[in-house]
Design a protein around this motif. Structure first.
Motif, PDB file in Angstrom:
ATOM      1  N   LYS A  33      -1.609   5.331 -55.726  1.00 43.15           N
ATOM      2  CA  LYS A  33      -1.999   4.832 -57.046  1.00 43.15           C
ATOM      3  C   LYS A  33      -1.630   5.901 -58.079  1.00 43.15           C
ATOM      4  O   LYS A  33      -2.068   7.052 -57.983  1.00 43.15           O
ATOM      5  N   VAL A  34      -0.803   5.506 -59.043  1.00 42.84           N
ATOM      6  CA  VAL A  34      -0.277   6.455 -60.025  1.00 42.84           C
ATOM      7  C   VAL A  34      -0.670   6.041 -61.434  1.00 42.84           C
ATOM      8  O   VAL A  34      -0.510   4.872 -61.810  1.00 42.84           O
ATOM      9  N   GLN A  35      -1.198   6.995 -62.189  1.00 46.11           N
ATOM     10  CA  GLN A  35      -1.440   6.771 -63.613  1.00 46.11           C
ATOM     11  C   GLN A  35      -0.150   7.104 -64.352  1.00 46.11           C
ATOM     12  O   GLN A  35       0.311   8.236 -64.355  1.00 46.11           O
ATOM     13  N   LYS A  37       2.475   8.010 -67.110  1.00 41.39           N
ATOM     14  CA  LYS A  37       2.513   8.773 -68.361  1.00 41.39           C
ATOM     15  C   LYS A  37       3.736   8.404 -69.212  1.00 41.39           C
ATOM     16  O   LYS A  37       3.650   8.378 -70.438  1.00 41.39           O
ATOM     17  N   VAL A  68       0.682  10.716 -62.781  1.00 40.90           N
ATOM     18  CA  VAL A  68      -0.233  11.532 -61.971  1.00 40.90           C
ATOM     19  C   VAL A  68      -0.828  10.675 -60.865  1.00 40.90           C
ATOM     20  O   VAL A  68      -1.248   9.544 -61.106  1.00 40.90           O
ATOM     21  N   LEU A  70      -3.545   9.271 -58.622  1.00 39.80           N
ATOM     22  CA  LEU A  70      -4.996   9.101 -58.700  1.00 39.80           C
ATOM     23  C   LEU A  70      -5.625   8.947 -57.325  1.00 39.80           C
ATOM     24  O   LEU A  70      -6.742   9.437 -57.084  1.00 39.80           O
ATOM     25  N   GLN A  71      -4.928   8.255 -56.431  1.00 39.79           N
ATOM     26  CA  GLN A  71      -5.481   7.951 -55.113  1.00 39.79           C
ATOM     27  C   GLN A  71      -4.335   7.705 -54.141  1.00 39.79           C
ATOM     28  O   GLN A  71      -3.260   7.248 -54.541  1.00 39.79           O
ATOM     29  N   PRO A  81      -4.142  13.508 -54.488  1.00 35.98           N
ATOM     30  CA  PRO A  81      -4.612  13.244 -55.851  1.00 35.98           C
ATOM     31  C   PRO A  81      -4.327  14.419 -56.775  1.00 35.98           C
ATOM     32  O   PRO A  81      -4.378  15.584 -56.368  1.00 35.98           O
ATOM     33  N   ASP A  82      -3.978  14.108 -58.020  1.00 40.90           N
ATOM     34  CA  ASP A  82      -3.639  15.064 -59.086  1.00 40.90           C
ATOM     35  C   ASP A  82      -2.219  15.606 -58.999  1.00 40.90           C
ATOM     36  O   ASP A  82      -1.802  16.395 -59.866  1.00 40.90           O
ATOM     37  N   GLU A  84       1.690  15.592 -59.666  1.00 42.28           N
ATOM     38  CA  GLU A  84       2.549  14.987 -60.689  1.00 42.28           C
ATOM     39  C   GLU A  84       3.819  14.473 -60.001  1.00 42.28           C
ATOM     40  O   GLU A  84       4.471  15.217 -59.261  1.00 42.28           O
ATOM     41  N   VAL A 101      -1.745   1.856 -64.754  1.00 41.14           N
ATOM     42  CA  VAL A 101      -1.824   2.307 -63.364  1.00 41.14           C
ATOM     43  C   VAL A 101      -0.967   1.373 -62.503  1.00 41.14           C
ATOM     44  O   VAL A 101      -1.005   0.157 -62.686  1.00 41.14           O
TER      45      VAL A 101
END
Length: 345
Positions: A33-35, A37, A68, A70-71, A81-82, A84, A101
């Protein structure tokens, strides 16, 4: 959560619309899971989707993403997680890259170096992959080769120039306007010669043969060609297919983006006499076939590494806000923008 999608309207016209979408409740074993940017915009190839039987009521827009983690799924080993990351969503992705997301398989992502901005990473990943495919995979470039890049002032052309120069290749480029010629002249010494094909007095074949001492060019990457003499030369100043064959060196290699290229028997005879070859540039083949997944990831890793060291300097528009994404995508689809458009989320 909203994303950008396109639908096929009347007369095969694409309509771009913002639609609500939702994430699945659970991650698959190898999903991340990616946020998001940043997301780069590229023209939609409906014909390719049809060829691969990917017809859908709506086609998601924006496949080149940076963001980023997320999961991660229970069997993910590449990311945590976290982290890049940057990558390209698969052709059969159901989610738009312009969603806040997205869920994506870990094998479509690579780590993004800290030095590289979200904006640059998303904007360069596809053109970088394309340049590697053309120069390394298809034409096997080597030190001392001479390369001709048609329309060198395009986002892809710029990265192809930079990659070839890095590997010791002599680069000739064409410019389709006076502005493009001024821009390309500033790239020296990466560019050995700029050929202004916008000027009707300039002969592409004669110039290339003069620059190579009559031997011809080892590698040509086109941006489309004219298949018939009666076609208008005003159309992006495209060279005729016979011109490209004429300027190829013995053992030369022509990498074409023309998916309906047709060769007449005399053209084939000339290629035979020169022991020259033609390859078709389709960077989507990496995603359409998993036969060389490791090489695909290696290429993407190398692209972002060259971004971090400054070898790659992509040609990008100023970041576009999300609310302008629809208008920007319409311009991208009509090819009304020369630089790569990246949406900032």
């Amino acid at each position: 959560m909203k994303g950008l999608y396109c639908r096929l309207g009347e007369a095969d016209e694409l309509k771009f619309i913002i639609q609500e979408t939702s994430l699945p409740a659970n991650l698959n074993d190898h999903q991340v899971k990616v946020q998001v940017k940043s997301c780069s915009l590229s023209p939609v190839d409906i014909r390719l989707c049809n060829d691969l039987k990917l017809q859908s009521d709506r086609v998601p827009i924006g496949r080149e993403i940076a963001g980023v983690v997320l999961q991660v799924g229970p069997k993910v080993t590449f990311f945590h997680p976290d982290d890049e990351v940057v990558g390209i969503l698969p052709l059969d992705a159901e989610m738009s890259g312009l969603c806040d997301v997205v869920l994506v398989d870990e094998y479509n992502l690579v780590q993004k170096p800290e030095k590289v901005s979200w904006y640059e990473a998303a904007g360069a990943i596809k053109d970088g992959l394309r340049a590697y495919t053309a120069l390394h995979t298809l034409s096997r470039m080597a030190v001392g080769h001479t390369l001709l890049v048609l329309d060198g002032a395009s986002p892809f052309g710029v990265l192809a120039i930079q990659l070839a120069h890095y590997h010791g290749v002599k680069v000739l480029v064409t410019a389709t306007s006076p502005d493009d010629q001024m821009f390309l002249e500033q790239l020296r010494p990466s560019v050995a010669r700029v050929i202004g094909v916008w000027n009707s007095k300039v002969d592409l074949v004669d110039t290339c043969l003069e620059e190579t001492g009559g031997l011809g060019v080892d590698i040509v990457i086109d941006a489309g060609v004219r298949l018939h003499e009666e076609e208008s030369e005003v159309q992006n100043h495209l060279p005729h297919k016979h011109d490209i064959i004429s300027l190829l060196a013995v053992g030369g290699h022509w990498v074409t983006t023309e998916d309906n290229l047709q060769l007449d028997p005399p053209d084939s005879r000339t290629l035979f006499l020169k022991a020259a070859s033609i390859s078709f540039l389709n960077e989507e083949v990496w995603d359409a076939s998993r036969a060389r997944q490791g090489r695909y990831l290696h290429i993407m890793k190398d692209v972002v590494e060259k971004l971090s060291t400054g070898i790659f300097r992509p040609l990008l528009e100023s970041p576009v806000p999300l609310y302008e994404a629809t208008v920007s995508m319409e311009m991208v689809q009509r090819r009304q923008v020369r630089k790569r458009v990246v949406v900032k989320l």
